[in-house]
Design an enzyme around this catalytic site. Sequence first.
Site, short mmCIF file in Angstrom:
data_model
loop_
_atom_site.label_atom_id
_atom_site.label_comp_id
_atom_site.label_asym_id
_atom_site.label_seq_id
_atom_site.Cartn_x
_atom_site.Cartn_y
_atom_site.Cartn_z
N ALA A 1 1.86 -0.94 9.18
CA ALA A 1 2.91 -1.88 9.59
C ALA A 1 2.81 -3.18 8.81
CB ALA A 1 2.82 -2.14 11.08
N LYS B 1 1.37 -3.68 5.87
CA LYS B 1 1.67 -3.49 4.45
C LYS B 1 3.15 -3.22 4.21
CE LYS B 1 -2.34 -4.07 2.52
NZ LYS B 1 -2.58 -5.24 1.62
N TYR C 1 -2.35 -1.21 10.05
CA TYR C 1 -2.45 -1.45 8.60
C TYR C 1 -1.14 -1.11 7.91
CZ TYR C 1 -3.99 -0.77 3.76
OH TYR C 1 -4.12 -0.83 2.40
N SER D 1 0.86 -1.18 0.00
CA SER D 1 0.00 0.00 0.00
C SER D 1 0.89 1.23 0.00
CB SER D 1 -0.89 0.02 1.25
OG SER D 1 -1.53 1.27 1.42
#
Length: 264
Positions: A166, A168, A164, A151
């Site tokens: 971390a 990705k 999230y 991401s």
Amino acid sequence: MDYSEASRPVAAQLAGKTAIVTGAASGIGRETAVLFAARGARVLAVDLDAAGLESLGEQARDLGLDIAGHVQDLTAEGAAERVFEACSTRFGTPDVLANIAGKAGDGPAGSTTDEDFDFFVSMNLTTAFRMSRQAVLQFGEAGGSIINTSSAFGVVGVGGSAPYSAAKGAVSSLTRQMAADYGPRNIRVNAVAPGLVETPATAERIRAGLFDDMVTRSRPIPRVGLPRDIANAFAFLASDDASFITGVTLPVCGGWSTTRFRAR
């Protein structure tokens, strides 16, 4: 130099390939499954959403595409093995894996519970790791291609998205590590890092303008991304056109993660 491949139509970019696409019932995963099949691949579309997969199957039949659905909770024990067995039974040994299933979410570290952190790691990192591990065990002598989903939030620091981001970021690290391990077997491992994309999960908040200041007005390409924008990157990295590319996380975010832009 042989330029015969240069004349191959884009429509045949993935001809002869068998691909597994996770998160395929909607959004980016669905668009990727359809694009892979439209470009010649046989596709096993994997998701927990049975109704979404049935809808995808109807779309595939209308378009004459070779897509089969497989309902699976990827967080369940043994899920990866069952997915690859289903693919082998239906289409044969896969040579492309697109890890798209995942879950986004907000929250700084200080207000993130252990349960929340474990959830985002499980949905975004653990499932990709297990599927990728199974892929390298199943790919044949010709090798294969794994494309993970990182991401833009995993590439730069963004406030209020600790678990999230971390997870990705770890997906990008896993991508580089597996590329180093499995390149000698002609297995390429890359990742796509989408920015803001309009999907069923984001459409309402996009229309409400919740991302305007943080995202849309702070990148040089001001439009919201579309699932097809991301699917095109997956298709390229899955194809032989990317045969000398591995270990890369490709941002597809309108320049949001790669530039410092001030709206005029």
